[in-house]
Design a protein around this motif. Structure first.
Motif, PDB file in Angstrom:
ATOM      1  N   ARG A 169      -3.071  -1.371   4.206  1.00 34.72           N
ATOM      2  CA  ARG A 169      -3.529  -0.573   3.056  1.00 34.72           C
ATOM      3  C   ARG A 169      -4.323   0.642   3.532  1.00 34.72           C
ATOM      4  O   ARG A 169      -4.226   1.722   2.959  1.00 34.72           O
ATOM      5  N   LEU A 170      -5.131   0.451   4.571  1.00 29.76           N
ATOM      6  CA  LEU A 170      -5.925   1.561   5.095  1.00 29.76           C
ATOM      7  C   LEU A 170      -5.024   2.635   5.699  1.00 29.76           C
ATOM      8  O   LEU A 170      -5.307   3.822   5.587  1.00 29.76           O
ATOM      9  N   ARG A 171      -3.939   2.218   6.326  1.00 32.10           N
ATOM     10  CA  ARG A 171      -3.025   3.183   6.951  1.00 32.10           C
ATOM     11  C   ARG A 171      -2.347   4.084   5.917  1.00 32.10           C
ATOM     12  O   ARG A 171      -2.037   5.237   6.222  1.00 32.10           O
ATOM     13  N   VAL A 172      -2.109   3.569   4.726  1.00 33.07           N
ATOM     14  CA  VAL A 172      -1.485   4.408   3.690  1.00 33.07           C
ATOM     15  C   VAL A 172      -2.533   5.084   2.807  1.00 33.07           C
ATOM     16  O   VAL A 172      -2.213   5.985   2.051  1.00 33.07           O
ATOM     17  N   GLY A 173      -3.781   4.644   2.913  1.00 31.38           N
ATOM     18  CA  GLY A 173      -4.868   5.215   2.117  1.00 31.38           C
ATOM     19  C   GLY A 173      -5.191   4.345   0.923  1.00 31.38           C
ATOM     20  O   GLY A 173      -4.299   3.915   0.193  1.00 31.38           O
ATOM     21  N   LEU A 174      -6.465   4.070   0.744  1.00 34.83           N
ATOM     22  CA  LEU A 174      -6.910   3.277  -0.398  1.00 34.83           C
ATOM     23  C   LEU A 174      -6.866   4.117  -1.665  1.00 34.83           C
ATOM     24  O   LEU A 174      -6.984   5.348  -1.604  1.00 34.83           O
ATOM     25  N   PRO A 175      -6.740   3.476  -2.805  1.00 39.56           N
ATOM     26  CA  PRO A 175      -6.842   4.221  -4.062  1.00 39.56           C
ATOM     27  C   PRO A 175      -8.244   4.819  -4.195  1.00 39.56           C
ATOM     28  O   PRO A 175      -9.226   4.258  -3.689  1.00 39.56           O
ATOM     29  N   TYR A 176      -8.332   5.936  -4.879  1.00 39.67           N
ATOM     30  CA  TYR A 176      -9.639   6.568  -5.105  1.00 39.67           C
ATOM     31  C   TYR A 176     -10.606   5.593  -5.785  1.00 39.67           C
ATOM     32  O   TYR A 176     -11.807   5.626  -5.524  1.00 39.67           O
ATOM     33  N   SER A 177     -10.085   4.704  -6.599  1.00 38.20           N
ATOM     34  CA  SER A 177     -10.935   3.755  -7.319  1.00 38.20           C
ATOM     35  C   SER A 177     -11.696   2.819  -6.370  1.00 38.20           C
ATOM     36  O   SER A 177     -12.713   2.254  -6.757  1.00 38.20           O
ATOM     37  N   ALA A 178     -11.253   2.683  -5.125  1.00 35.98           N
ATOM     38  CA  ALA A 178     -12.003   1.894  -4.143  1.00 35.98           C
ATOM     39  C   ALA A 178     -13.338   2.589  -3.838  1.00 35.98           C
ATOM     40  O   ALA A 178     -14.373   1.929  -3.683  1.00 35.98           O
ATOM     41  N   PHE A 179     -13.317   3.921  -3.774  1.00 37.55           N
ATOM     42  CA  PHE A 179     -14.559   4.680  -3.593  1.00 37.55           C
ATOM     43  C   PHE A 179     -15.486   4.439  -4.782  1.00 37.55           C
ATOM     44  O   PHE A 179     -16.680   4.193  -4.615  1.00 37.55           O
ATOM     45  N   GLU A 180     -14.922   4.496  -5.982  1.00 34.11           N
ATOM     46  CA  GLU A 180     -15.710   4.277  -7.199  1.00 34.11           C
ATOM     47  C   GLU A 180     -16.310   2.867  -7.223  1.00 34.11           C
ATOM     48  O   GLU A 180     -17.456   2.685  -7.624  1.00 34.11           O
TER      49      GLU A 180
END
Length: 103
Positions: free
Chosen positions: A29-40
Motif C-alpha cells: 500500500r505504501l508503494r502505491v501511496g496511501l489515500p489522503y484520508s490516512a493523513f486526516e
C-alpha cells in the motif's frame, strides 16, 4: 506494534484497505501511496493542528492541498505517515491507551 494497530491509526481498513493484514501487504500500500484520508486519520489521532503535522512530515501547504485534491499521497509521503503512525501505535502499546500515549 501489530499491523492492525498501525492500520487503525491510519484510519482503519476502510482507509488503508480491507485486505491489509500483514506488514508486507501494508508495504505494498505504501508503494502505491496511501489515500489522503490516512493523513486526516493520523491528524485526528494525534489531535494536532494541520500545519504542525504537515511540517513534521515535511509537507508544504500547497503539496498537502494537491494531495487532498488528488486523493492520494506519494509513496515517500506515505512512508513518512506510516512511520509516524507506527510510532503512535507503539506508544499506545507501551502506555495502554491513546490518551496516555498522547500525554
Amino acid at each position: 506494534p501489530h499491523t492492525a494497530r498501525i492500520v487503525e491509526t491510519l484510519g482503519g481498513p476502510t482507509v488503508v484497505g480491507q485486505r491489509v493484514r500483514s506488514r508486507d501487504q501494508l508495504a505494498e500500500r505504501l508503494r502505491v501511496g496511501l489515500p489522503y484520508s490516512a493523513f486526516e486519520a493520523l491528524l485526528k489521532s494525534l489531535d494536532l493542528p494541520r500545519r504542525v503535522l504537515a511540517n513534521t512530515l515535511h509537507l508544504t501547504g500547497r503539496t498537502l492541498a494537491r494531495r487532498k485534491r488528488e486523493g492520494r499521497l506519494a509513496p515517500v509521503e506515505s512512508n513518512r505517515v506510516y512511520r509516524l503512525a507506527r510510532l503512535v501505535a507503539h506508544a499506545v502499546d507501551v502506555f495502554g491507551d491513546r490518551q496516555k500515549a498522547a500525554a
